[in-house]
Design a protein around this motif. Structure first.
Motif, PDB file in Angstrom:
ATOM      1  N   HIS A  33       0.943  -1.090  -0.078  1.00  0.00           N
ATOM      2  CA  HIS A  33       0.134   0.024   0.032  1.00  0.00           C
ATOM      3  C   HIS A  33       1.007   1.325   0.081  1.00  0.00           C
ATOM      4  O   HIS A  33       0.500   2.203  -0.734  1.00  0.00           O
ATOM      5  N   ASP A  34       1.924   1.245   0.842  1.00  0.00           N
ATOM      6  CA  ASP A  34       3.029   2.437   0.705  1.00  0.00           C
ATOM      7  C   ASP A  34       3.425   2.764  -0.768  1.00  0.00           C
ATOM      8  O   ASP A  34       3.579   3.823  -0.861  1.00  0.00           O
ATOM      9  N   ASP A  35       3.737   1.697  -1.235  1.00  0.00           N
ATOM     10  CA  ASP A  35       4.296   1.825  -2.844  1.00  0.00           C
ATOM     11  C   ASP A  35       3.065   2.353  -3.492  1.00  0.00           C
ATOM     12  O   ASP A  35       3.454   3.282  -4.529  1.00  0.00           O
ATOM     13  N   VAL A  36       1.790   2.254  -3.376  1.00  0.00           N
ATOM     14  CA  VAL A  36       0.927   2.844  -4.036  1.00  0.00           C
ATOM     15  C   VAL A  36       0.820   4.475  -3.620  1.00  0.00           C
ATOM     16  O   VAL A  36       1.045   5.467  -4.574  1.00  0.00           O
ATOM     17  N   ILE A  37       0.955   4.597  -2.507  1.00  0.00           N
ATOM     18  CA  ILE A  37       0.831   6.139  -1.861  1.00  0.00           C
ATOM     19  C   ILE A  37       1.970   6.602  -2.366  1.00  0.00           C
ATOM     20  O   ILE A  37       2.011   8.146  -2.811  1.00  0.00           O
ATOM     21  N   ASP A  38       3.214   6.282  -2.217  1.00  0.00           N
ATOM     22  CA  ASP A  38       4.632   7.081  -2.681  1.00  0.00           C
ATOM     23  C   ASP A  38       4.784   7.077  -4.039  1.00  0.00           C
ATOM     24  O   ASP A  38       5.961   7.548  -4.538  1.00  0.00           O
ATOM     25  N   LYS A  39       4.159   6.199  -4.851  1.00  0.00           N
ATOM     26  CA  LYS A  39       4.159   6.172  -6.428  1.00  0.00           C
ATOM     27  C   LYS A  39       5.553   5.388  -6.742  1.00  0.00           C
ATOM     28  O   LYS A  39       6.374   5.831  -7.456  1.00  0.00           O
ATOM     29  N   VAL A  93      10.186   0.838  -7.589  1.00  0.00           N
ATOM     30  CA  VAL A  93      10.899  -0.285  -7.207  1.00  0.00           C
ATOM     31  C   VAL A  93      10.975  -0.675  -5.814  1.00  0.00           C
ATOM     32  O   VAL A  93      11.116   0.409  -5.056  1.00  0.00           O
ATOM     33  N   ARG A  94      10.986  -1.796  -5.445  1.00  0.00           N
ATOM     34  CA  ARG A  94      11.424  -2.177  -3.913  1.00  0.00           C
ATOM     35  C   ARG A  94      12.042  -3.374  -3.979  1.00  0.00           C
ATOM     36  O   ARG A  94      11.842  -4.330  -4.813  1.00  0.00           O
ATOM     37  N   ARG A  95      13.198  -3.640  -3.021  1.00  0.00           N
ATOM     38  CA  ARG A  95      13.803  -4.487  -2.697  1.00  0.00           C
ATOM     39  C   ARG A  95      14.635  -5.252  -4.259  1.00  0.00           C
ATOM     40  O   ARG A  95      14.317  -6.392  -4.619  1.00  0.00           O
TER      41      ARG A  95
HETATM   42 MG    MG Z   1       7.495   4.255   0.592  1.00  0.00          MG
END
Ligand code: MG
Ligand code: FPP
Length: 321
Positions: A85-91, A94-96
């Motif tokens: 959800h945070d990646d949606v909010i922060d647009k 890429v993660r990990r």
């Molecule tokens: Mg974030």
């Protein structure tokens, strides 16, 4: 291998097995299952389940091993849901080191995938059959949501106080660490002083951890971090490096800094951060929180698990997992 290390390592392996089983045994939506599985597979340090298991073992309480595994897995699943959800909010794209679900499948699918992970978390908790534990996790989820809301409310506000910042990061990060280490103490009805000590440990550890996360956004590189650096500035998130730099500047330089932040000028902001020594001050802030976390452990029985909790706190701030 020492016995306690073996117990921890075997328990963590069981948590891994649980994570994969819970995301493959449920046939509601193959695609969402596989997207979530991909996020879980992309790694992560498994710090929160490690903390949950170690804190439980440090209690010397008679907890069924399967219940420890289910709780530790529930915490990791909840953490994963919040990141999706945070990646949606922060647009975030890429993660990990991997593309986020919002980048590959769009925001709608990512929100639903996070919601789905949420159901897997509560399924794992259901196996422990404790309303007290449900309540503790529920409170942590409320804190996470309020932390994210506080952060949104203060976008672009360089006058953010240290207290407001600390309260926000406690809610968005510390509350999950807190419930990870107190959950099974609450479940087994430990004495108030033990639960309070673990709560303080989790809270301070979470604060130290998030301060370091906020520093890395201005000091690491995307390849090493596995996520895009400079995202906090781009999204107007005012974190400790900016707060310290802003408080240290005066007159025209303060105005220049304010403009650089408003214009998302990362190079200029980085040079102000360097001039004001803001990152070293952030590191002191994190070290102080970690020392407080470690001091809180004194009331726990003297076991190797207590020492592991102490070491995990140092590792969290040095990111040496
Ligand atoms: Mg974030
Ligand atoms: C990462 O912060 C985000 C969090 C620690 C919390 C996110 C919480 C929510 C989105 C609300 C709750 C959601 C559910 C499913 C209950 P960051 O953006 O500073 O760190 P990052 O650099 O790793 O993205």
């Amino acid at each position: 291998m020492d016995n306690y290390k073996q117990v921890l390592s075997e328990s963590l392996n069981e948590v891994e097995k649980y994570l994969f089983t819970t995301l493959s045994g449920h046939k509601i939506e193959e695609h969402v299952n596989s997207l979530c599985m991909h996020v879980v597979r992309s790694g992560g340090k498994r710090l929160r389940p490690r903390l949950a298991l170690t804190a439980a073992l440090a209690l010397n309480a008679n907890i069924k091993p399967e219940h420890m595994i289910e709780f530790a897995a529930a915490i990791e699943i909840l953490h994963t849901a919040t990141l999706i959800h945070d990646d949606v909010i922060d647009k975030a794209e890429v993660r990990r080191g991997e593309s986020t679900i919002n980048a590959t499948d769009g925001n709608h699918v990512a929100v639903l995938a996070g919601d789905y992970m949420f159901t897997r978390c509560f399924l794992a908790l259901q196996s422990l059959g404790s309303m007290k534990l449900f309540g503790a996790v529920n409170n942590a989820v409320s804190a996470l949501v309020s932390g994210e809301l506080k952060q949104l409310e203060k976008v672009g506000d360089l006058d953010l106080s240290f207290d407001d910042y600390e309260n926000t990061i406690y809610c968005k990060t510390g509350a999950l660490f807190e419930v990870a280490v107190t959950g099974l103490a609450v479940y087994t009805s430990q004495k108030a002083e033990i639960i309070e000590a673990l709560a303080l440990y989790g809270k301070k550890l979470g604060i130290g951890f998030q301060v370091v996360d906020d520093m890395l956004d201005y000091s690491s590189n995307s390849e090493h971090l596995g996520k895009t650096v400079g995202e906090d500035l781009a999204d107007g998130r005012i974190t400790l490096p900016l707060i310290i730099a802003y408080k240290s500047l005066e007159g025209a330089r303060k105005e220049e800094f304010k403009n650089a932040v408003a214009q998302n000028n990362l190079d200029a902001v980085l040079s102000f951060i360097a001039d004001t020594n803001a990152l070293a001050q952030c590191k002191n802030y994190a070290d102080k929180a970690i020392a407080e976390a470690q001091q809180a452990l004194a009331v726990l029985p003297d076991t190797p698990y207590r020492q592991v909790l102490c070491d995990l706190a140092s590792k969290a701030v040095n990111r040496s997992f």
